[in-house]
Design a protein around this motif. Structure first.
Motif, mmCIF file in Angstrom:
data_model
loop_
_atom_site.group_PDB
_atom_site.id
_atom_site.type_symbol
_atom_site.label_atom_id
_atom_site.label_comp_id
_atom_site.label_asym_id
_atom_site.label_seq_id
_atom_site.Cartn_x
_atom_site.Cartn_y
_atom_site.Cartn_z
ATOM 1 N N ILE A 12 0.849 -1.189 0.000
ATOM 2 C CA ILE A 12 0.000 0.000 0.000
ATOM 3 C C ILE A 12 0.887 1.242 0.000
ATOM 4 N N LEU A 13 0.677 2.118 -0.970
ATOM 5 C CA LEU A 13 1.434 3.367 -1.082
ATOM 6 C C LEU A 13 0.461 4.537 -1.018
ATOM 7 N N GLY A 14 0.980 5.718 -0.679
ATOM 8 C CA GLY A 14 0.166 6.923 -0.703
ATOM 9 C C GLY A 14 -0.956 6.939 0.320
ATOM 10 N N ALA A 15 -0.795 6.224 1.426
ATOM 11 C CA ALA A 15 -1.887 6.112 2.404
ATOM 12 C C ALA A 15 -1.712 7.028 3.605
ATOM 13 N N THR A 16 -0.652 7.830 3.624
ATOM 14 C CA THR A 16 -0.410 8.739 4.744
ATOM 15 C C THR A 16 -0.241 10.162 4.206
ATOM 16 N N GLY A 17 -0.143 11.121 5.139
ATOM 17 C CA GLY A 17 -0.032 12.513 4.735
ATOM 18 C C GLY A 17 -1.400 13.145 4.570
ATOM 19 N N LYS A 18 -1.409 14.416 4.274
ATOM 20 C CA LYS A 18 -2.644 15.200 4.159
ATOM 21 C C LYS A 18 -3.401 15.155 5.481
ATOM 22 N N ARG A 19 -4.568 14.513 5.555
ATOM 23 C CA ARG A 19 -5.360 14.526 6.783
ATOM 24 C C ARG A 19 -4.857 13.488 7.784
ATOM 25 N N GLU A 20 -4.572 13.942 9.017
ATOM 26 C CA GLU A 20 -4.046 13.040 10.039
ATOM 27 C C GLU A 20 -5.055 11.967 10.435
ATOM 28 N N ASP A 21 -6.354 12.292 10.413
ATOM 29 C CA ASP A 21 -7.342 11.277 10.780
ATOM 30 C C ASP A 21 -7.373 10.148 9.759
ATOM 31 N N HIS A 22 -7.207 10.478 8.477
ATOM 32 C CA HIS A 22 -7.123 9.439 7.455
ATOM 33 C C HIS A 22 -5.867 8.598 7.640
ATOM 34 N N THR A 23 -4.761 9.258 7.967
ATOM 35 C CA THR A 23 -3.507 8.535 8.182
ATOM 36 C C THR A 23 -3.645 7.522 9.311
ATOM 37 N N LEU A 24 -4.163 7.958 10.454
ATOM 38 C CA LEU A 24 -4.331 7.045 11.593
ATOM 39 C C LEU A 24 -5.269 5.902 11.245
ATOM 40 N N ALA A 25 -6.362 6.215 10.580
ATOM 41 C CA ALA A 25 -7.321 5.177 10.206
ATOM 42 C C ALA A 25 -6.689 4.160 9.267
ATOM 43 N N ASN A 26 -5.954 4.645 8.268
ATOM 44 C CA ASN A 26 -5.349 3.734 7.295
ATOM 45 C C ASN A 26 -4.311 2.823 7.939
ATOM 46 N N ILE A 27 -3.489 3.377 8.831
ATOM 47 C CA ILE A 27 -2.488 2.545 9.512
ATOM 48 C C ILE A 27 -3.173 1.479 10.357
ATOM 49 N N SER A 28 -4.213 1.864 11.093
ATOM 50 C CA SER A 28 -4.888 0.898 11.968
ATOM 51 C C SER A 28 -5.582 -0.202 11.171
ATOM 52 N N LEU A 29 -5.992 0.094 9.947
ATOM 53 C CA LEU A 29 -6.652 -0.910 9.116
ATOM 54 C C LEU A 29 -5.747 -2.093 8.790
ATOM 55 N N LEU A 30 -4.438 -1.900 8.881
ATOM 56 C CA LEU A 30 -3.516 -3.005 8.608
ATOM 57 C C LEU A 30 -3.784 -4.194 9.530
ATOM 58 N N ALA A 31 -4.221 -3.914 10.757
ATOM 59 C CA ALA A 31 -4.506 -4.994 11.701
ATOM 60 C C ALA A 31 -5.691 -5.835 11.251
ATOM 61 N N ASP A 32 -6.600 -5.250 10.480
ATOM 62 C CA ASP A 32 -7.711 -6.012 9.908
ATOM 63 C C ASP A 32 -7.298 -6.715 8.619
ATOM 64 N N TYR A 33 -6.568 -6.002 7.783
ATOM 65 C CA TYR A 33 -6.174 -6.562 6.492
ATOM 66 C C TYR A 33 -5.314 -7.817 6.652
ATOM 67 N N MET A 34 -4.466 -7.851 7.689
ATOM 68 C CA MET A 34 -3.522 -8.958 7.835
ATOM 69 C C MET A 34 -4.206 -10.301 8.028
ATOM 70 N N ASP A 35 -5.471 -10.304 8.407
ATOM 71 C CA ASP A 35 -6.216 -11.555 8.566
ATOM 72 C C ASP A 35 -6.529 -12.202 7.224
ATOM 73 N N HIS A 36 -6.375 -11.444 6.146
ATOM 74 C CA HIS A 36 -6.798 -11.933 4.834
ATOM 75 C C HIS A 36 -5.698 -11.920 3.781
ATOM 76 N N ALA A 37 -4.605 -11.210 4.039
ATOM 77 C CA ALA A 37 -3.568 -11.062 3.010
ATOM 78 C C ALA A 37 -2.241 -10.682 3.656
ATOM 79 N N GLN A 38 -1.168 -10.841 2.886
ATOM 80 C CA GLN A 38 0.152 -10.341 3.286
ATOM 81 C C GLN A 38 0.234 -8.892 2.822
ATOM 82 N N VAL A 39 0.332 -7.965 3.766
ATOM 83 C CA VAL A 39 0.194 -6.561 3.420
ATOM 84 C C VAL A 39 1.200 -5.714 4.178
#
Length: 217
Positions: free
Chosen positions: A106-133
Motif C-alpha cells: 500500500i502506497l500513498g496512504a499517509t499525509g494530508k489529513r491526520e485522521d485518514h492517516t491514523l485510520a489507514n495505519i490501523s486498518l492493517l490490523a484487519d487486512y492482515m487476517d486476509h492477506a500479506q500486506v
C-alpha cells in the motif's frame, strides 16, 4: 516463527494499492510503484498517478473524486463501490481479495489529513487476517504482525511498535527492550532502535511494526 524481510529496491510487488494521500517521493516507494505488476488506484489518486506518467490497472472507489475526462478515458477499468461503511482504501483491498491478490503493498496512504492517516495505519490490523500486506511511506514501512515474529532490519534503524490489543509483548534486539509489557497507549513502544540485522517480537497479539528509513537509503 514467521520472518518479515526488509524491502529493498529489487523487490517487485505483486499488487500495489495507491491511496489518495501524499503521492510517493522517497526512492523506495517510487521504485515499488515503477516495479509494480498490477496497480490499483483509489479514485482520488488517479489524477496524480496519471500526471506522473503511469497507467492504472484498475480504479476502485465510489468514483466521486474522478473527473469526467478520466471516467471516460478509463471506463473499461472502473470498479465502482458505493459502500459508505468503508473508505476507498478498504474498497481497493476488498477488490484485491476478489481478484485473489494477497501480496499487497500500500502506497500513498499517509499525509494530508491526520485522521485518514491514523485510520489507514490501523486498518492493517484487519487486512492482515486476509492477506500479506505492508504500507510503504516516504518515511518508512508499516508491517502488521501477529504472534511471535522475526523482523529483518538495518543496524541503527528507527523502530516503533503499535500494539493493537492488550497482550504482553517482549522484544529481543532493540536498544530499549520490552519484557512482558502490556502497552496501553500507542506512544509507549515507539522511538526505539534496532541493534543488528533483525529483532524478535514475542506476543500473542497483533502489533503494527514501523521500520524507519536510515539517511541516504
Amino acid at each position: 516463527m514467521k520472518t518479515y524481510p526488509w524491502l529493498n529496491k529489487e523487490y517487485i510487488p505483486e499488487t500495489v494499492i495507491l491511496a489518495n494521500g501524499e503521492f510517493p517521493t522517497h526512492s523506495l516507494p517510487v521504485t515499488l510503484l515503477n516495479n509494480s505488476q498490477y496497480t490499483i488506484c483509489c479514485d482520488g489518486a488517479v489524477e496524480m498517478y496519471v500526471q506522473a506518467g503511469y497507467i492504472p490497472s484498475a480504479i476502485v472507489g465510489d468514483l466521486d473524486s474522478l473527473d469526467n475526462n478520466n471516467k471516460h478515458k478509463f471506463a473499461s477499468i472502473l470498479y465502482p463501490d458505493k459502500d459508505q461503511e468503508t473508505n476507498d482504501l478498504t474498497k481497493a483491498f476488498h477488490f484485491c481479495l476478489k481478484q485473489n491478490r494477497k501480496k499487497i503493498s500500500i502506497l500513498g496512504a499517509t499525509g494530508k489529513r491526520e485522521d485518514h492517516t491514523l485510520a489507514n495505519i490501523s486498518l492493517l490490523a484487519d487486512y492482515m487476517d486476509h492477506a500479506q500486506v505492508e504500507m510503504v511511506t516516504d518515511y518508512g514501512i508499516f508491517t502488521p504482525i501477529s504472534l511471535t515474529s522475526e523482523i529483518e532490519c538495518l543496524p541503527g534503524q528507527p523502530i516503533s511498535l503499535f500494539c493493537m490489543d492488550l497482550y504482553p509483548i517482549t522484544t529481543i534486539g532493540l536498544k530499549y527492550p520490552l519484557y512482558e509489557r502490556i502497552v496501553t497507549r500507542w506512544w509507549q513502544a515507539t522511538l526505539n532502535e534496532a541493534l543488528a540485522n533483525k529483532f524478535i517480537i514475542q506476543t500473542k497479539g497483533k502489533v503494527i511494526v514501523f521500520r524507519g528509513y536510515l539517511p541516504n537509503l
